[in-house]
Design an enzyme around this catalytic site. Structure first.
Site, PDB file in Angstrom:
ATOM      1  N   ARG A 182       0.850  -1.182   0.000  1.00  0.00           N
ATOM      2  CA  ARG A 182       0.000   0.000   0.000  1.00  0.00           C
ATOM      3  C   ARG A 182       0.889   1.236   0.000  1.00  0.00           C
ATOM      4  O   ARG A 182       2.108   1.131   0.076  1.00  0.00           O
ATOM      5  CB  ARG A 182      -1.035   0.021   1.143  1.00  0.00           C
ATOM      6  CG  ARG A 182      -0.748  -0.748   2.393  1.00  0.00           C
ATOM      7  CD  ARG A 182       0.298  -0.161   3.266  1.00  0.00           C
ATOM      8  NE  ARG A 182       0.103   1.261   3.428  1.00  0.00           N
ATOM      9  CZ  ARG A 182       1.054   2.108   3.653  1.00  0.00           C
ATOM     10  NH1 ARG A 182       2.306   1.696   3.763  1.00  0.00           N
ATOM     11  NH2 ARG A 182       0.821   3.392   3.785  1.00  0.00           N
ATOM     12  N   GLY A 183       0.232   2.409  -0.112  1.00  0.00           N
ATOM     13  CA  GLY A 183       1.001   3.646  -0.220  1.00  0.00           C
ATOM     14  C   GLY A 183       1.235   3.964  -1.696  1.00  0.00           C
ATOM     15  O   GLY A 183       1.542   3.063  -2.491  1.00  0.00           O
ATOM     16  N   ARG A 188      -7.374   0.155  -6.797  1.00  0.00           N
ATOM     17  CA  ARG A 188      -7.469   1.179  -5.735  1.00  0.00           C
ATOM     18  C   ARG A 188      -7.646   2.530  -6.422  1.00  0.00           C
ATOM     19  O   ARG A 188      -6.711   3.055  -7.030  1.00  0.00           O
ATOM     20  CB  ARG A 188      -6.223   1.164  -4.837  1.00  0.00           C
ATOM     21  CG  ARG A 188      -6.134  -0.136  -4.044  1.00  0.00           C
ATOM     22  CD  ARG A 188      -5.549  -0.026  -2.681  1.00  0.00           C
ATOM     23  NE  ARG A 188      -6.143   0.929  -1.786  1.00  0.00           N
ATOM     24  CZ  ARG A 188      -5.495   1.381  -0.701  1.00  0.00           C
ATOM     25  NH1 ARG A 188      -4.266   0.977  -0.444  1.00  0.00           N
ATOM     26  NH2 ARG A 188      -6.066   2.237   0.110  1.00  0.00           N
ATOM     27  N   GLN A 226      -2.152   2.296   9.916  1.00  0.00           N
ATOM     28  CA  GLN A 226      -0.851   2.405   9.250  1.00  0.00           C
ATOM     29  C   GLN A 226       0.177   3.084  10.148  1.00  0.00           C
ATOM     30  O   GLN A 226       1.374   2.802  10.062  1.00  0.00           O
ATOM     31  CB  GLN A 226      -0.977   3.218   7.948  1.00  0.00           C
ATOM     32  CG  GLN A 226      -1.627   2.481   6.792  1.00  0.00           C
ATOM     33  CD  GLN A 226      -3.124   2.732   6.751  1.00  0.00           C
ATOM     34  OE1 GLN A 226      -3.747   3.020   7.777  1.00  0.00           O
ATOM     35  NE2 GLN A 226      -3.724   2.596   5.587  1.00  0.00           N
ATOM     36  N   ASP A 253      -1.861  10.693  -1.760  1.00  0.00           N
ATOM     37  CA  ASP A 253      -2.160   9.634  -2.726  1.00  0.00           C
ATOM     38  C   ASP A 253      -2.489  10.200  -4.092  1.00  0.00           C
ATOM     39  O   ASP A 253      -2.374   9.517  -5.098  1.00  0.00           O
ATOM     40  CB  ASP A 253      -3.328   8.797  -2.195  1.00  0.00           C
ATOM     41  CG  ASP A 253      -2.935   8.154  -0.877  1.00  0.00           C
ATOM     42  OD1 ASP A 253      -2.405   7.049  -0.886  1.00  0.00           O
ATOM     43  OD2 ASP A 253      -3.123   8.815   0.178  1.00  0.00           O
ATOM     44  N   LYS A 304      -4.708  10.181   3.467  1.00  0.00           N
ATOM     45  CA  LYS A 304      -5.458   9.302   4.365  1.00  0.00           C
ATOM     46  C   LYS A 304      -6.487  10.094   5.172  1.00  0.00           C
ATOM     47  O   LYS A 304      -6.220  11.205   5.626  1.00  0.00           O
ATOM     48  CB  LYS A 304      -4.472   8.583   5.284  1.00  0.00           C
ATOM     49  CG  LYS A 304      -5.065   7.553   6.221  1.00  0.00           C
ATOM     50  CD  LYS A 304      -5.894   6.489   5.540  1.00  0.00           C
ATOM     51  CE  LYS A 304      -5.111   5.699   4.522  1.00  0.00           C
ATOM     52  NZ  LYS A 304      -5.973   4.841   3.669  1.00  0.00           N
TER      53      LYS A 304
HETATM   54  O1  MRU Z   1      -4.513   3.210   2.196  1.00  0.00           O
HETATM   55  P1  MRU Z   1      -3.044   3.369   2.063  1.00  0.00           P
HETATM   56  O2  MRU Z   1      -2.265   2.835   3.207  1.00  0.00           O
HETATM   57  O3  MRU Z   1      -2.536   2.886   0.736  1.00  0.00           O
HETATM   58  O4  MRU Z   1      -2.897   4.909   2.059  1.00  0.00           O
HETATM   59  C1  MRU Z   1      -1.755   5.511   1.677  1.00  0.00           C
HETATM   60  C2  MRU Z   1      -1.150   6.174   2.785  1.00  0.00           C
HETATM   61  O5  MRU Z   1      -0.442   5.527   3.541  1.00  0.00           O
HETATM   62  C3  MRU Z   1      -1.338   7.570   3.017  1.00  0.00           C
HETATM   63  O6  MRU Z   1      -2.461   8.168   2.599  1.00  0.00           O
HETATM   64  C4  MRU Z   1      -0.050   8.271   2.710  1.00  0.00           C
HETATM   65  O7  MRU Z   1       0.056   9.365   3.491  1.00  0.00           O
HETATM   66  C5  MRU Z   1       0.106   8.617   1.271  1.00  0.00           C
HETATM   67  S1  MRU Z   1       0.860   7.394   0.353  1.00  0.00           S
HETATM   68  C6  MRU Z   1       2.420   7.997   0.274  1.00  0.00           C
END
Ligand code: MRU
Length: 367
Positions: free
Chosen positions: A54-55, A94, A207, A248, A259
């Site tokens: 993820r991320g 996603r 997370q 994201d 997030k």
């Molecule tokens: O749902 P996730 O864990 O894929 O979300 C991503 C994140 O961890 C955050 O939103 C993050 O700050 C941005 S991804 C670099």
């Protein structure tokens, strides 16, 4: 980055098996360190959708390698069609992460320059590796630029630790290496600047508690886990000097999807006159979108709110229920922080105002 004393990236081609890619299964962290091997595009799609990875950056890199795995299995007669279908399936896994569609398009575009399936396959692998290498390099550069912000605050505090608050995990686990929000933190540590990180636990997937706190521990960065609602209180007490988060998807005018809960941090930071920075590689900009309200916001299963998985003291992974049976839960994964609340964007090219013209000047030709 380091786990124990071993240097890892979050994704890498399997040295023992040509058509396979290794990832760290992040669902198991911090309790177990499990390496998973992906051997086809469906496994890559599931890994993205179910958050083994993820991320933003890592989702993009996994999509790049997923396209390569698709090319390994695509039939010569329907090669281009099967690749387009694979891209479509990955893209839908996603919806908010901009790097996902960006990586799929980049691999398809590069393959389009080649003639035979064999050449296209080689190109897919080359491009996937380039996406991963570039992601790590851009994050390293983000660290260099963000370091200046932390150094400035440290000077003003006459060497007392700089307190940085971060939300979710925009660390190296969210990218291929270094992370976006954490890269300046690692760079500051390397420069000998004393610092401390407030880590939001980041409900519902946690997370922060499961990944960011663990990651910072591996790197010996002082950090404290807090509940998601504690940030405003700490800001009022003068215990936060700087907020750095990831994103994201960010529009060309600087509206930031990150997030869920990030927007509230930005509001509290503004009310308390605390700088609020967003760190991102340029691959996370959506140059086609101007208005943050148009960013697709992923909604995940309500079970992520009503149940929780963790390790018992006895070392067994267990899932427990947190709400009465039948409780209805709405699980919005991301929110949008308007550009006006963002002090600046830390990119691989430097720090830029969250404002359309400034961004355009830093990234000419990207529109
Ligand atoms: O749902 P996730 O864990 O894929 O979300 C991503 C994140 O961890 C955050 O939103 C993050 O700050 C941005 S991804 C670099």
């Amino acid at each position: 980055m380091k786990i124990g004393n071993h240097e890892y990236r979050t994704i890498w081609p399997d040295p023992d098996q040509p058509a396979a890619v290794c990832i760290i299964d992040q669902r198991q962290l911090p309790h177990r360190f499990v390496i998973e091997r992906l051997t086809d595009v469906e496994a890559a799609r599931i890994a993205i959708k179910d958050m083994h990875v993820r991320g933003a950056g890592l989702i993009g890199a996994t999509a790049g390698f997923g396209m390569y795995l698709a090319s390994v299995h695509a039939s010569a007669g329907r090669f281009d069609q099967e690749m387009a279908e694979a891209g479509g399936r990955l893209r839908d896994s996603r919806p908010t992460a901009r790097n996902l569609g960006w990586a799929v398009d980049r691999v398809l575009g590069a393959m389009g320059q080649r003639q035979t399936p064999e050449e296209k396959r080689e190109e897919a692998f080359r491009t996937a590796c380039a996406i991963a290498d570039e992601d790590a390099d851009f994050c390293r550069r983000i660290g260099r630029h963000g370091l200046s912000l932390i150094a400035e605050i440290s000077r003003k505090k006459k060497g007392r630790p700089v307190n940085i608050l971060t939300h979710c995990n925009a660390g190296w686990l969210a990218f291929v290496d270094f992370g976006s929000a954490t890269a300046p933190i690692y760079a500051a540590r390397d420069a000998g600047i004393p610092l401390h990180v407030w880590v939001d636990e980041t409900r519902p997937w946690n997370q922060g508690s499961r990944l960011t706190a663990w990651e910072l521990q591996q790197e010996n960065i002082p950090n404290t886990l807090i509940t998601d609602n504690a940030g405003g209180h700490l800001m009022q007490r003068g215990e936060v000097d700087l907020v750095i988060v990831g994103t994201d998807r960010t529009t060309c005018s600087g509206d930031v999807a990150n997030k869920i809960g990030t927007y509230l941090k930005a509001l509290a930071a503004r009310d308390n006159n605390i700088p609020f920075y967003v760190a991102l590689p340029s691959s996370t900009f959506d140059w086609s979108l101007e208005n943050g309200g148009d960013i697709p916001i992923e909604e995940r299963s309500g079970e992520e709110i009503t149940a929780l998985t963790g390790m018992t003291i006895g070392g067994r992974m267990e899932t427990v229920s947190l709400a009465a049976p039948g409780t209805k839960a709405a699980n919005y994964s991301f929110d949008v922080t308007p550009a006006r609340l963002v002090t600046g964007l830390i990119t691989e090219r430097g720090i830029v105002a969250a404002e359309k013209e400034a961004i355009r000047q830093m990234f000419p030709g990207c529109y």
